[in-house]
Design a protein around this motif. Structure first.
Motif, PDB file in Angstrom:
ATOM      1  N   LEU A 215     -27.241  57.277   9.290  1.00  0.00           N
ATOM      2  CA  LEU A 215     -27.061  58.754  10.058  1.00  0.00           C
ATOM      3  C   LEU A 215     -25.873  57.918  11.266  1.00  0.00           C
ATOM      4  CD1 LEU A 215     -30.253  60.620   9.854  1.00  0.00           C
ATOM      5  CD2 LEU A 215     -28.108  60.346   8.437  1.00  0.00           C
ATOM      6  N   PHE A 216     -25.003  58.599  11.326  1.00  0.00           N
ATOM      7  CA  PHE A 216     -24.105  59.134  12.345  1.00  0.00           C
ATOM      8  C   PHE A 216     -24.007  60.501  13.132  1.00  0.00           C
ATOM      9  CE2 PHE A 216     -20.699  59.637  14.593  1.00  0.00           C
ATOM     10  CZ  PHE A 216     -19.830  58.223  15.313  1.00  0.00           C
ATOM     11  N   ALA A 217     -24.433  60.344  14.984  1.00  0.00           N
ATOM     12  CA  ALA A 217     -24.038  61.504  15.348  1.00  0.00           C
ATOM     13  C   ALA A 217     -23.914  61.776  16.760  1.00  0.00           C
ATOM     14  CB  ALA A 217     -25.971  61.717  15.932  1.00  0.00           C
ATOM     15  N   VAL A 218     -22.821  62.394  17.155  1.00  0.00           N
ATOM     16  CA  VAL A 218     -22.719  62.463  18.341  1.00  0.00           C
ATOM     17  C   VAL A 218     -23.290  63.822  19.351  1.00  0.00           C
ATOM     18  CG1 VAL A 218     -20.836  62.867  19.584  1.00  0.00           C
ATOM     19  CG2 VAL A 218     -20.792  62.754  17.136  1.00  0.00           C
ATOM     20  N   GLY A 219     -23.606  64.078  20.304  1.00  0.00           N
ATOM     21  CA  GLY A 219     -24.764  64.137  21.340  1.00  0.00           C
ATOM     22  C   GLY A 219     -24.725  63.710  21.947  1.00  0.00           C
ATOM     23  N   SER A 220     -26.222  63.955  22.554  1.00  0.00           N
ATOM     24  CA  SER A 220     -26.603  63.997  24.548  1.00  0.00           C
ATOM     25  C   SER A 220     -27.834  63.341  24.555  1.00  0.00           C
ATOM     26  CB  SER A 220     -26.639  65.107  25.632  1.00  0.00           C
ATOM     27  OG  SER A 220     -27.171  65.945  25.098  1.00  0.00           O
ATOM     28  N   ALA A 221     -28.544  63.216  25.310  1.00  0.00           N
ATOM     29  CA  ALA A 221     -29.940  62.621  25.795  1.00  0.00           C
ATOM     30  C   ALA A 221     -31.133  62.851  26.936  1.00  0.00           C
ATOM     31  CB  ALA A 221     -30.342  61.555  24.705  1.00  0.00           C
ATOM     32  N   THR A 222     -32.137  62.764  27.399  1.00  0.00           N
ATOM     33  CA  THR A 222     -32.838  63.501  27.845  1.00  0.00           C
ATOM     34  C   THR A 222     -33.488  62.419  28.104  1.00  0.00           C
ATOM     35  OG1 THR A 222     -31.325  65.267  28.908  1.00  0.00           O
ATOM     36  CG2 THR A 222     -33.357  64.495  30.430  1.00  0.00           C
ATOM     37  N   PHE A 223     -34.130  61.543  29.625  1.00  0.00           N
ATOM     38  CA  PHE A 223     -35.721  61.319  29.458  1.00  0.00           C
ATOM     39  C   PHE A 223     -36.326  61.889  30.807  1.00  0.00           C
ATOM     40  CE2 PHE A 223     -32.971  58.696  26.382  1.00  0.00           C
ATOM     41  CZ  PHE A 223     -34.529  57.788  25.592  1.00  0.00           C
ATOM     42  N   GLU A 224     -37.229  61.366  31.051  1.00  0.00           N
ATOM     43  CA  GLU A 224     -38.125  61.913  32.003  1.00  0.00           C
ATOM     44  C   GLU A 224     -37.509  60.671  33.033  1.00  0.00           C
ATOM     45  OE1 GLU A 224     -42.192  63.656  32.189  1.00  0.00           O
ATOM     46  OE2 GLU A 224     -42.341  61.619  30.676  1.00  0.00           O
ATOM     47  N   THR A 225     -37.561  61.034  34.128  1.00  0.00           N
ATOM     48  CA  THR A 225     -37.057  60.187  35.530  1.00  0.00           C
ATOM     49  C   THR A 225     -37.639  59.452  35.455  1.00  0.00           C
ATOM     50  OG1 THR A 225     -35.710  62.727  36.754  1.00  0.00           O
ATOM     51  CG2 THR A 225     -37.203  59.982  37.697  1.00  0.00           C
ATOM     52  N   HIS A 230     -46.862  56.929  36.674  1.00  0.00           N
ATOM     53  CA  HIS A 230     -47.004  57.246  34.895  1.00  0.00           C
ATOM     54  C   HIS A 230     -46.466  57.034  34.531  1.00  0.00           C
ATOM     55  CE1 HIS A 230     -48.287  61.433  37.549  1.00  0.00           C
ATOM     56  NE2 HIS A 230     -47.527  61.135  38.455  1.00  0.00           N
ATOM     57  N   HIS A 231     -45.191  55.462  34.322  1.00  0.00           N
ATOM     58  CA  HIS A 231     -44.702  55.120  33.533  1.00  0.00           C
ATOM     59  C   HIS A 231     -44.798  53.882  33.093  1.00  0.00           C
ATOM     60  CE1 HIS A 231     -42.162  59.059  33.673  1.00  0.00           C
ATOM     61  NE2 HIS A 231     -43.056  59.640  33.051  1.00  0.00           N
ATOM     62  N   ARG A 232     -43.983  53.613  32.459  1.00  0.00           N
ATOM     63  CA  ARG A 232     -43.792  51.597  32.893  1.00  0.00           C
ATOM     64  C   ARG A 232     -42.965  51.116  32.107  1.00  0.00           C
ATOM     65  NH1 ARG A 232     -47.004  48.783  27.978  1.00  0.00           N
ATOM     66  NH2 ARG A 232     -46.495  50.491  26.467  1.00  0.00           N
ATOM     67  N   ARG A 233     -42.181  50.597  32.658  1.00  0.00           N
ATOM     68  CA  ARG A 233     -41.474  49.873  32.408  1.00  0.00           C
ATOM     69  C   ARG A 233     -41.430  48.002  32.179  1.00  0.00           C
ATOM     70  NH1 ARG A 233     -36.574  52.389  35.437  1.00  0.00           N
ATOM     71  NH2 ARG A 233     -37.265  53.671  33.467  1.00  0.00           N
ATOM     72  N   GLN A 234     -41.438  47.606  30.738  1.00  0.00           N
ATOM     73  CA  GLN A 234     -41.114  46.115  30.977  1.00  0.00           C
ATOM     74  C   GLN A 234     -39.760  45.708  29.987  1.00  0.00           C
ATOM     75  OE1 GLN A 234     -45.336  45.215  30.144  1.00  0.00           O
ATOM     76  NE2 GLN A 234     -44.624  43.471  28.138  1.00  0.00           N
ATOM     77  N   LEU A 235     -39.465  44.567  30.533  1.00  0.00           N
ATOM     78  CA  LEU A 235     -38.589  43.501  28.790  1.00  0.00           C
ATOM     79  C   LEU A 235     -39.287  42.686  28.788  1.00  0.00           C
ATOM     80  CD1 LEU A 235     -35.213  43.828  31.833  1.00  0.00           C
ATOM     81  CD2 LEU A 235     -35.751  45.075  29.177  1.00  0.00           C
ATOM     82  N   PRO A 236     -38.791  42.058  27.671  1.00  0.00           N
ATOM     83  CA  PRO A 236     -39.218  40.888  27.299  1.00  0.00           C
ATOM     84  C   PRO A 236     -39.296  39.816  28.242  1.00  0.00           C
ATOM     85  CG  PRO A 236     -37.952  41.630  25.404  1.00  0.00           C
ATOM     86  CD  PRO A 236     -38.033  42.818  27.033  1.00  0.00           C
TER      87      PRO A 236
END
Length: 244
Positions: A215-225, A230-236
């Motif tokens: 599927l190909f799409a055009v649009g937008s996305a929003t994420f919580e700041t 409250h959140h976790r951020r981890q790279l390999p």
């Protein structure tokens, strides 16, 4: 045409809001009968840094890799890093040979070409998505209904337009225009991935389902700041850098 809207997206502005926002286009998911999965995100407009392109690959054993042409924490790996085996920065070329054919290339890694087609199902979803006011795109009950309808209508398995990604941030995607893919040809590290087609079971990245149809799409996305409490951020392990 998808090519014309992709060109317009290069000059798109960010959707309204206060979260981490993106506008652009991409191939939401491209499964291959061999068990491999690819995805493309091209976001010329973002609120977290420069515009970027990102390619996702899932192998038949569930190992996921992401490439982006900016630092991983300024791209999709920002949200999915905890579920990835690898994430790296590398140049990504995206070209349109005609308004219906997209070509994605990463030197010594990937060569991927897809024809974009319109179907009765994608026309229906585009008619609904392009006419839905922004306020309704941010109405959770409405988006839940659209998510439940989108999968069966598009014959793409489970589709989630809202939820949480591995970083635990809540997301919302708003595909305004949708098409299907056809005549897909891809090689990864010189090896053909085979023909496109649904795979069983449907592939997921963390708790995020990859559509079980191209599927190909055009649009937008929003994420919580992002909020460290409250959140976790981890790279390999090999790709961790200081958080921005």
């Amino acid at each position: 045409t998808p090519g014309a809207l992709a060109a317009l997206a290069e000059h798109e502005t960010l959707p309204p809001g206060t979260g981490e926002r993106f506008a652009g286009y991409g191939i939401m998911g491209q499964p291959f009968r061999s068990g491999h999965v690819l995805a493309l995100r091209r976001f010329p407009a973002t609120s977290i840094g420069p515009g970027y392109s990102s390619v996702w690959h899932g192998d038949p054993h569930g190992r996921w890799t992401m490439w982006s042409d900016v630092q991983p924490l300024q791209a999709c790996a920002r949200y999915f890093g905890a579920a990835l085996a690898a994430a790296s920065e590398t140049p990504i070329e995206i070209e349109w040979s005609d308004p219906w054919t997209i070509h994605v290339h990463i030197d010594d890694v990937l060569d991927w070409r897809s024809t974009i087609v319109s179907t009765s199902a994608t026309r229906l979803m585009t008619a609904a998505g392009s006419r839905l006011p922004d306020r309704l795109w941010h109405n959770r009950p409405m988006v839940t209904v659209m998510s439940r309808l989108a999968g069966p209508v598009l014959r793409a398995g489970t589709i989630r337009l809202q939820g949480r990604v591995p970083s635990e941030q809540r997301f919302q995607v708003s595909p305004k225009h949708v098409w299907a893919t056809s005549e897909v040809v891809a090689t990864l590290h010189g090896q053909p991935l085979g023909g496109g087609g649904r795979i069983t079971p449907q592939r997921w990245l963390g708790g995020f389902p990859i559509p079980n149809r191209g599927l190909f799409a055009v649009g937008s996305a929003t994420f919580e700041t992002y909020q460290p409490a409250h959140h976790r951020r981890q790279l390999p392990e090999d790709d961790r850098t200081d958080l921005p």
